[in-house]
Motif scaffolding. Structure first.
Motif, short mmCIF file in Angstrom:
data_model
loop_
_atom_site.label_atom_id
_atom_site.label_comp_id
_atom_site.label_asym_id
_atom_site.label_seq_id
_atom_site.Cartn_x
_atom_site.Cartn_y
_atom_site.Cartn_z
N LEU A 1 0.60 -0.86 0.49
CA LEU A 1 -0.29 0.05 0.36
C LEU A 1 0.46 1.25 -0.13
O LEU A 1 0.44 2.75 -0.39
CB LEU A 1 -1.05 0.42 1.30
CG LEU A 1 -2.28 -1.19 1.43
CD1 LEU A 1 -2.47 -0.86 2.84
CD2 LEU A 1 -2.99 -1.72 0.20
N GLY A 2 2.05 1.25 0.48
CA GLY A 2 2.72 1.83 -0.06
C GLY A 2 3.64 2.16 1.55
O GLY A 2 4.68 3.67 1.63
N PHE A 3 3.68 1.80 2.36
CA PHE A 3 4.01 1.67 3.90
C PHE A 3 5.29 1.11 3.66
O PHE A 3 4.84 -0.52 2.93
CB PHE A 3 3.20 1.86 4.83
CG PHE A 3 2.13 2.39 4.47
CD1 PHE A 3 2.03 3.61 5.30
CD2 PHE A 3 1.04 2.32 4.34
CE1 PHE A 3 1.27 4.16 5.33
CE2 PHE A 3 -0.13 3.31 4.33
CZ PHE A 3 -0.53 4.47 4.09
N LYS A 4 6.23 1.20 4.87
CA LYS A 4 7.49 0.78 4.52
C LYS A 4 8.70 0.19 5.42
O LYS A 4 8.04 0.95 6.33
CB LYS A 4 9.26 1.45 3.97
CG LYS A 4 8.41 1.61 2.39
CD LYS A 4 8.30 -0.23 1.46
CE LYS A 4 8.37 0.07 0.22
NZ LYS A 4 7.39 -1.12 -0.56
N VAL B 1 -9.76 -3.09 -5.82
CA VAL B 1 -9.39 -2.20 -5.46
C VAL B 1 -8.18 -1.36 -6.03
O VAL B 1 -7.41 -2.47 -5.08
CB VAL B 1 -9.78 -1.43 -4.12
CG1 VAL B 1 -9.90 -0.33 -4.22
CG2 VAL B 1 -11.31 -2.30 -4.72
N ARG B 2 -7.86 -0.40 -5.51
CA ARG B 2 -6.53 -0.10 -6.53
C ARG B 2 -6.09 1.18 -5.29
O ARG B 2 -5.18 1.39 -4.81
CB ARG B 2 -6.12 0.60 -7.79
CG ARG B 2 -6.21 -0.84 -8.47
CD ARG B 2 -5.06 -1.44 -8.23
NE ARG B 2 -4.68 -2.57 -9.21
CZ ARG B 2 -5.94 -3.56 -9.28
NH1 ARG B 2 -6.74 -4.17 -8.43
NH2 ARG B 2 -5.64 -4.61 -10.32
N HIS B 3 -7.41 1.95 -4.71
CA HIS B 3 -6.55 2.58 -3.86
C HIS B 3 -6.73 2.40 -2.20
O HIS B 3 -6.77 1.57 -2.24
CB HIS B 3 -8.66 4.36 -2.90
CG HIS B 3 -8.58 5.03 -2.74
ND1 HIS B 3 -8.16 4.50 -1.48
CD2 HIS B 3 -8.20 6.15 -3.24
CE1 HIS B 3 -7.90 6.11 -0.54
NE2 HIS B 3 -7.98 6.93 -1.39
N TRP B 4 -5.33 2.92 -1.66
CA TRP B 4 -4.34 1.92 -0.48
C TRP B 4 -5.73 2.07 0.52
O TRP B 4 -5.41 0.96 1.20
CB TRP B 4 -3.08 3.31 -0.57
CG TRP B 4 -3.65 4.40 0.66
CD1 TRP B 4 -3.83 5.67 -0.17
CD2 TRP B 4 -4.00 4.75 1.48
NE1 TRP B 4 -3.88 6.68 0.02
CE2 TRP B 4 -3.11 5.93 1.84
CE3 TRP B 4 -3.77 4.01 2.78
CZ2 TRP B 4 -4.32 6.98 3.03
CZ3 TRP B 4 -4.07 4.42 4.38
CH2 TRP B 4 -3.83 6.00 4.37
N GLY B 5 -6.21 3.47 0.75
CA GLY B 5 -7.02 3.55 2.40
C GLY B 5 -8.43 2.35 2.59
O GLY B 5 -8.87 1.37 3.25
N SER C 1 3.41 -9.05 -6.58
CA SER C 1 3.11 -7.11 -5.93
C SER C 1 3.16 -5.64 -7.05
O SER C 1 3.75 -6.42 -7.74
CB SER C 1 4.45 -6.89 -5.36
OG SER C 1 4.30 -5.53 -4.56
N PRO C 2 2.40 -5.15 -6.97
CA PRO C 2 1.56 -4.94 -5.38
C PRO C 2 -0.44 -5.29 -5.30
O PRO C 2 -0.80 -5.13 -3.93
CB PRO C 2 1.52 -3.06 -5.32
CG PRO C 2 0.78 -3.15 -6.76
CD PRO C 2 2.04 -4.16 -7.11
N THR C 3 -0.48 -5.82 -6.12
CA THR C 3 -1.51 -6.62 -6.05
C THR C 3 -2.15 -8.11 -5.63
O THR C 3 -3.33 -8.25 -4.90
CB THR C 3 -2.53 -6.76 -7.46
OG1 THR C 3 -1.99 -8.01 -8.92
CG2 THR C 3 -2.19 -5.00 -8.46
N TYR C 4 -1.22 -8.91 -5.78
CA TYR C 4 -1.01 -10.04 -5.23
C TYR C 4 -2.77 -10.84 -5.60
O TYR C 4 -2.84 -11.14 -5.01
CB TYR C 4 -1.09 -10.14 -4.13
CG TYR C 4 0.50 -9.36 -3.65
CD1 TYR C 4 1.55 -10.40 -3.68
CD2 TYR C 4 0.65 -8.37 -3.02
CE1 TYR C 4 3.44 -10.00 -2.83
CE2 TYR C 4 1.53 -8.44 -2.47
CZ TYR C 4 3.08 -8.41 -2.15
OH TYR C 4 3.69 -8.13 -2.16
N LEU C 5 -2.65 -10.54 -7.63
CA LEU C 5 -4.37 -11.14 -7.75
C LEU C 5 -4.55 -12.88 -7.10
O LEU C 5 -5.35 -13.69 -6.96
CB LEU C 5 -4.25 -11.13 -9.02
CG LEU C 5 -4.16 -9.04 -9.37
CD1 LEU C 5 -3.99 -9.65 -10.73
CD2 LEU C 5 -5.16 -8.42 -8.72
#
Length: 332
Positions: A149-152, A205-209, A269-273
């Motif tokens: 989601l953008g956090f590391k 869904v793609r929005h991180w929230g 990554s990042p969707t891990y479908l």
């Protein structure tokens, strides 16, 4: 400890009691994120790596509690020394005529074989395997999914805390309501629907929230598992069948530990479908089997029928209790 054990034996809240254990996993996940963050700064202390410190700090309390439980937890209500004779008799009576008892044989070979050969055993085993993949996927990959989601680093570890805290209340709440209403399948399906929604969100869904909200939902897999295990224990009778049914189903489901690690490769990554859709399908399959069990066994958490035959799953039939309005359950 004594107060808790007394409450345990004097109340008939099977799912709620198990949910306390399962919710502790969510609490452990919440604290685990905090501990992992702190331990990451301990790497190199006393010549030990961070992961070694993590094993030590989390292992010592578990070993001490295991020793305490060995000496403090009785095998049956009849052997609970912290209860009065009247309370022991009440606790044994409250558990019903089909519950394991201290007077049961230690092992009944015929009972064990009948249990393993029954269709219920394998239906429950396959269903729990499906749920276990979701449990393992979240346990293994929650920080990885959050990282996508953008956090590391430490931020990703810390953000595993809120989903686990949320799951704690959902797990206990669903189990508590299941006990209060004496109903299992609908509560299992409600938990399954929540988890499936979480994987669906992560897949499309793609929005991180919004995706982070999906992580909250998949953290609640035990909200479906606990009423499911309560239903499992209500479909057997006698010490041998109870041990084989519960232990065997859990052992079979543990094979999911060999599957789940391969569902979320870094290349996805990042969707891990693959991982999200696979877990979605497995939980959906579990829900379908639960619907079948609902059709065959009914929805009540307690047997309302008189069982004719020997202990176990595979011997005997049920006779409808005219005093009850619930559906007839089968022990065949």
């Amino acid at each position: 400890m004594q107060f808790y054990l007394t409450y345990w034996y004097k109340t008939d809240e099977r799912a709620t009691r198990m949910s306390i254990f399962a919710a502790s996993v969510a609490v452990a996940g919440a604290f685990g994120g905090l501990i992992a963050t702190g331990v990451s700064y301990m790497s190199g202390m006393a010549g030990l790596h961070g992961w070694q410190w993590l094993f030590i700090l989390e292992g010592i309390p578990a070993v001490l509690c295991g020793i305490l439980v060995y000496f403090a937890l009785p095998d049956f209500p009849e052997t609970a020394k912290f209860l009065t004779p009247e309370e022991r008799a009440f606790a044994a009576h409250r558990m019903g005529p089909f519950a394991p008892k201290g007077t049961d044989k230690h092992f009944d070979k015929a009972d064990a074989i009948a249990c393993v050969k029954s269709w219920q055993f394998w239906a429950f085993a396959v269903t729990y395997f499906c749920y276990a993949n979701s449990l393992n996927a979240f346990g293994y990959f929650a920080p990885t999914i959050i990282s996508s989601l953008g956090f590391k680093g430490a931020d990703a570890q810390l953000l595993t805390v809120p989903p686990n805290a949320f799951a704690f209340f959902i797990i206990i709440g669903n189990a508590w309501h299941s006990d209060r209403t004496k109903e299992r399948p609908l509560h299992i399906l409600a938990g399954s629907s929540l988890v499936m929604t979480g994987y669906l969100i992560l897949a499309v869904v793609r929005h991180w929230g919004v995706r982070y909200m999906g992580v909250f939902f998949i953290a609640c897999t035990n909200a479906a598992v606990i009423p499911f295990l309560a239903l499992r224990t209500a479909t057997v009778t006698g010490s041998t069948s109870t041990a084989i049914a519960t232990g065997g189903v859990i052992a079979f489901s543990n094979s999911a530990g060999a599957v789940a690690p391969f569902l979320f490769p870094s290349s996805d990554s990042p969707t891990y479908l693959m991982g999200n859709w696979t877990c979605f399908a497995l939980v959906g399959l579990a829900a379908l089997v639960v619907c079948f069990l609902w059709f065959r066994l009914g929805s009540s958490s307690e047997y309302k029928d008189t069982f004719v035959g020997v202990a176990g799953e595979g011997a005997g039939e049920v006779e409808k209790d005219d005093a009850e309005a619930g559906p007839v359950k089968e022990r065949v």
